[in-house]
Design a protein around this motif. Structure first.
Motif, PDB file in Angstrom:
ATOM      1  N   VAL A   1    -123.037  85.929  -2.980  1.00  0.00           N
ATOM      2  CA  VAL A   1    -123.188  86.665  -4.236  1.00  0.00           C
ATOM      3  C   VAL A   1    -122.958  85.781  -5.464  1.00  0.00           C
ATOM      4  O   VAL A   1    -123.565  85.998  -6.522  1.00  0.00           O
ATOM      5  CB  VAL A   1    -122.221  87.875  -4.245  1.00  0.00           C
ATOM      6  CG1 VAL A   1    -122.113  88.496  -5.630  1.00  0.00           C
ATOM      7  CG2 VAL A   1    -122.681  88.912  -3.223  1.00  0.00           C
ATOM      8  N   MET A   2    -122.106  84.757  -5.342  1.00  0.00           N
ATOM      9  CA  MET A   2    -121.722  83.950  -6.512  1.00  0.00           C
ATOM     10  C   MET A   2    -122.887  83.435  -7.353  1.00  0.00           C
ATOM     11  O   MET A   2    -122.839  83.504  -8.575  1.00  0.00           O
ATOM     12  CB  MET A   2    -120.842  82.772  -6.078  1.00  0.00           C
ATOM     13  CG  MET A   2    -119.357  83.098  -6.118  1.00  0.00           C
ATOM     14  SD  MET A   2    -118.347  81.653  -5.794  1.00  0.00           S
ATOM     15  CE  MET A   2    -117.696  81.333  -7.422  1.00  0.00           C
TER      16      MET A   2
ATOM     17  N   HIS B   1    -112.302  86.865  -9.954  1.00  0.00           N
ATOM     18  CA  HIS B   1    -111.425  86.674  -8.798  1.00  0.00           C
ATOM     19  C   HIS B   1    -112.146  86.055  -7.593  1.00  0.00           C
ATOM     20  O   HIS B   1    -111.532  85.884  -6.531  1.00  0.00           O
ATOM     21  CB  HIS B   1    -110.813  88.018  -8.389  1.00  0.00           C
ATOM     22  CG  HIS B   1    -110.041  88.676  -9.485  1.00  0.00           C
ATOM     23  ND1 HIS B   1    -108.769  88.291  -9.856  1.00  0.00           N
ATOM     24  CD2 HIS B   1    -110.377  89.693 -10.329  1.00  0.00           C
ATOM     25  CE1 HIS B   1    -108.352  89.036 -10.855  1.00  0.00           C
ATOM     26  NE2 HIS B   1    -109.301  89.894 -11.167  1.00  0.00           N
ATOM     27  N   PHE B   2    -113.441  85.719  -7.756  1.00  0.00           N
ATOM     28  CA  PHE B   2    -114.176  85.151  -6.612  1.00  0.00           C
ATOM     29  C   PHE B   2    -113.520  83.891  -6.052  1.00  0.00           C
ATOM     30  O   PHE B   2    -113.444  83.732  -4.829  1.00  0.00           O
ATOM     31  CB  PHE B   2    -115.632  84.878  -7.001  1.00  0.00           C
ATOM     32  CG  PHE B   2    -116.505  86.120  -7.061  1.00  0.00           C
ATOM     33  CD1 PHE B   2    -115.992  87.388  -6.825  1.00  0.00           C
ATOM     34  CD2 PHE B   2    -117.856  86.019  -7.370  1.00  0.00           C
ATOM     35  CE1 PHE B   2    -116.790  88.527  -6.874  1.00  0.00           C
ATOM     36  CE2 PHE B   2    -118.674  87.143  -7.422  1.00  0.00           C
ATOM     37  CZ  PHE B   2    -118.136  88.395  -7.177  1.00  0.00           C
ATOM     38  N   PRO B   3    -113.036  82.947  -6.917  1.00  0.00           N
ATOM     39  CA  PRO B   3    -112.383  81.759  -6.345  1.00  0.00           C
ATOM     40  C   PRO B   3    -111.184  82.114  -5.458  1.00  0.00           C
ATOM     41  O   PRO B   3    -110.959  81.481  -4.420  1.00  0.00           O
ATOM     42  CB  PRO B   3    -111.943  80.963  -7.583  1.00  0.00           C
ATOM     43  CG  PRO B   3    -112.919  81.379  -8.651  1.00  0.00           C
ATOM     44  CD  PRO B   3    -113.187  82.834  -8.385  1.00  0.00           C
TER      45      PRO B   3
ATOM     46  N   ARG C   1    -126.335  88.138 -12.381  1.00  0.00           N
ATOM     47  CA  ARG C   1    -126.276  89.509 -12.906  1.00  0.00           C
ATOM     48  C   ARG C   1    -125.172  90.328 -12.228  1.00  0.00           C
ATOM     49  O   ARG C   1    -124.809  91.398 -12.714  1.00  0.00           O
ATOM     50  CB  ARG C   1    -127.621  90.206 -12.747  1.00  0.00           C
ATOM     51  CG  ARG C   1    -127.992  90.612 -11.329  1.00  0.00           C
ATOM     52  CD  ARG C   1    -129.328  91.342 -11.300  1.00  0.00           C
ATOM     53  NE  ARG C   1    -129.681  91.840  -9.990  1.00  0.00           N
ATOM     54  CZ  ARG C   1    -130.192  91.092  -9.022  1.00  0.00           C
ATOM     55  NH1 ARG C   1    -130.415  89.793  -9.230  1.00  0.00           N
ATOM     56  NH2 ARG C   1    -130.499  91.612  -7.849  1.00  0.00           N
ATOM     57  N   VAL C   2    -124.676  89.844 -11.109  1.00  0.00           N
ATOM     58  CA  VAL C   2    -123.623  90.564 -10.388  1.00  0.00           C
ATOM     59  C   VAL C   2    -122.270  90.268 -11.032  1.00  0.00           C
ATOM     60  O   VAL C   2    -121.829  89.125 -11.079  1.00  0.00           O
ATOM     61  CB  VAL C   2    -123.619  90.162  -8.892  1.00  0.00           C
ATOM     62  CG1 VAL C   2    -122.362  90.680  -8.199  1.00  0.00           C
ATOM     63  CG2 VAL C   2    -124.866  90.696  -8.199  1.00  0.00           C
ATOM     64  N   ARG C   3    -121.624  91.318 -11.532  1.00  0.00           N
ATOM     65  CA  ARG C   3    -120.343  91.169 -12.242  1.00  0.00           C
ATOM     66  C   ARG C   3    -119.140  91.350 -11.325  1.00  0.00           C
ATOM     67  O   ARG C   3    -118.000  91.119 -11.717  1.00  0.00           O
ATOM     68  CB  ARG C   3    -120.251  92.183 -13.384  1.00  0.00           C
ATOM     69  CG  ARG C   3    -121.485  92.245 -14.268  1.00  0.00           C
ATOM     70  CD  ARG C   3    -121.895  90.875 -14.807  1.00  0.00           C
ATOM     71  NE  ARG C   3    -120.996  90.412 -15.851  1.00  0.00           N
ATOM     72  CZ  ARG C   3    -120.854  89.127 -16.199  1.00  0.00           C
ATOM     73  NH1 ARG C   3    -121.525  88.192 -15.557  1.00  0.00           N
ATOM     74  NH2 ARG C   3    -120.033  88.790 -17.159  1.00  0.00           N
TER      75      ARG C   3
ATOM     76  N   GLU D   1    -125.379  99.215 -11.028  1.00  0.00           N
ATOM     77  CA  GLU D   1    -126.474  98.243 -11.145  1.00  0.00           C
ATOM     78  C   GLU D   1    -125.983  96.820 -11.460  1.00  0.00           C
ATOM     79  O   GLU D   1    -126.760  95.874 -11.400  1.00  0.00           O
ATOM     80  CB  GLU D   1    -127.468  98.680 -12.230  1.00  0.00           C
ATOM     81  CG  GLU D   1    -128.281  99.909 -11.877  1.00  0.00           C
ATOM     82  CD  GLU D   1    -127.609 101.205 -12.319  1.00  0.00           C
ATOM     83  OE1 GLU D   1    -126.379 101.190 -12.576  1.00  0.00           O
ATOM     84  OE2 GLU D   1    -128.305 102.240 -12.406  1.00  0.00           O
ATOM     85  N   ARG D   2    -124.700  96.688 -11.779  1.00  0.00           N
ATOM     86  CA  ARG D   2    -124.136  95.362 -12.064  1.00  0.00           C
ATOM     87  C   ARG D   2    -123.202  94.892 -10.944  1.00  0.00           C
ATOM     88  O   ARG D   2    -122.493  93.905 -11.086  1.00  0.00           O
ATOM     89  CB  ARG D   2    -123.378  95.412 -13.390  1.00  0.00           C
ATOM     90  CG  ARG D   2    -124.231  95.948 -14.529  1.00  0.00           C
ATOM     91  CD  ARG D   2    -123.488  95.948 -15.841  1.00  0.00           C
ATOM     92  NE  ARG D   2    -123.426  94.602 -16.390  1.00  0.00           N
ATOM     93  CZ  ARG D   2    -122.705  94.271 -17.467  1.00  0.00           C
ATOM     94  NH1 ARG D   2    -121.978  95.192 -18.066  1.00  0.00           N
ATOM     95  NH2 ARG D   2    -122.687  93.040 -17.907  1.00  0.00           N
ATOM     96  N   ILE D   3    -123.222  95.622  -9.831  1.00  0.00           N
ATOM     97  CA  ILE D   3    -122.278  95.375  -8.739  1.00  0.00           C
ATOM     98  C   ILE D   3    -123.037  95.142  -7.435  1.00  0.00           C
ATOM     99  O   ILE D   3    -124.038  95.803  -7.161  1.00  0.00           O
ATOM    100  CB  ILE D   3    -121.335  96.584  -8.575  1.00  0.00           C
ATOM    101  CG1 ILE D   3    -120.509  96.800  -9.859  1.00  0.00           C
ATOM    102  CG2 ILE D   3    -120.412  96.410  -7.365  1.00  0.00           C
ATOM    103  CD1 ILE D   3    -119.747  98.108  -9.887  1.00  0.00           C
ATOM    104  N   ALA D   4    -122.557  94.197  -6.636  1.00  0.00           N
ATOM    105  CA  ALA D   4    -123.095  94.002  -5.282  1.00  0.00           C
ATOM    106  C   ALA D   4    -122.218  94.770  -4.297  1.00  0.00           C
ATOM    107  O   ALA D   4    -120.995  94.590  -4.271  1.00  0.00           O
ATOM    108  CB  ALA D   4    -123.113  92.521  -4.920  1.00  0.00           C
TER     109      ALA D   4
END
Length: 199
Positions: A95-96, A151-153, A100-102, A4-7
């Motif tokens: 997503v960024m 790690h998104f960047p 709520r998305v970890r 529930e915290r993941i896309a």
């Protein structure tokens, strides 16, 4: 980490260049398109977001329809020839802003035999936004893979067809059989899969 915290990010924009004239994601496997097996399994789980990166609708109308029916947000990659990295960048950009998305779980549409239990194992091994968790057959790292928000960047800087391979190789490795992780690239692969009963 709970799903529930993941896309969940389904990558389905490849050009099927090694498959020949046919779109491999639309090829029949046990009564439905290859991509349908993966998108239905992922959609059956309680993810915070369902995101799919696909080719333009005129090139993949059936896949678009199936994704919409299952509740995916569809992002179009109109330059799939640039490699998998372009699809990952589009997904991360989407997503960024969703706080709520970890992290994201990268799933490949041409891996039709991955059970929900393996997706869950990858997610549960992720502790926080710094986590990187990959699947492995004991030899190499691959999706399905969790990559935390920290790690998104790094993901936004990806280029080419290697995707996040370097990042995944340094993460936690969740082992399963090579048969489960094998993707469909060629017509021969598909013939092999047609004789396999999912576990």
């Amino acid at each position: 980490m709970r799903t529930e915290r993941i896309a969940a990010v389904l990558l389905a924009a490849g050009t099927s260049s090694r498959f020949g004239e046919e779109d491999k994601l639309m090829a029949d496997l046990r009564g439905k398109p290859v991509a349908a097996h993966t998108l239905e399994t992922v959609a059956s789980m309680a993810f915070a977001e369902l995101v799919a990166v696909a080719r333009p609708i005129e090139l993949a109308p059936v896949i678009h329809r199936k994704l919409e029916r299952r509740g995916y947000t569809i992002l179009v990659n109109d330059r799939p020839e640039e490699g998998i990295s372009g699809s990952i960048v589009r997904a991360v950009e989407h997503v960024m802003p969703i706080r709520r998305v970890r992290g994201i779980l990268i799933c490949l549409a041409d891996m039709p035999n991955i059970p929900p239990s393996h997706y869950n194992r990858v997610c549960l091994a992720a502790e926080d936004i710094r986590s990187v968790v990959a699947s492995t057959d004991g030899f190499s790292s691959s999706p399905p893979a969790f990559i935390g928000r920290k790690h998104f960047p790094e993901l936004l800087a990806l280029k080419g067809d290697q995707g996040a391979r370097a990042l995944l190789s340094h993460g936690i490795q969740i082992e399963t059989s090579g048969a489960v992780l094998h993707d469909i690239d060629t017509v021969d692969d598909l013939q092999t899969w047609r004789s396999v009963t999912p576990s």
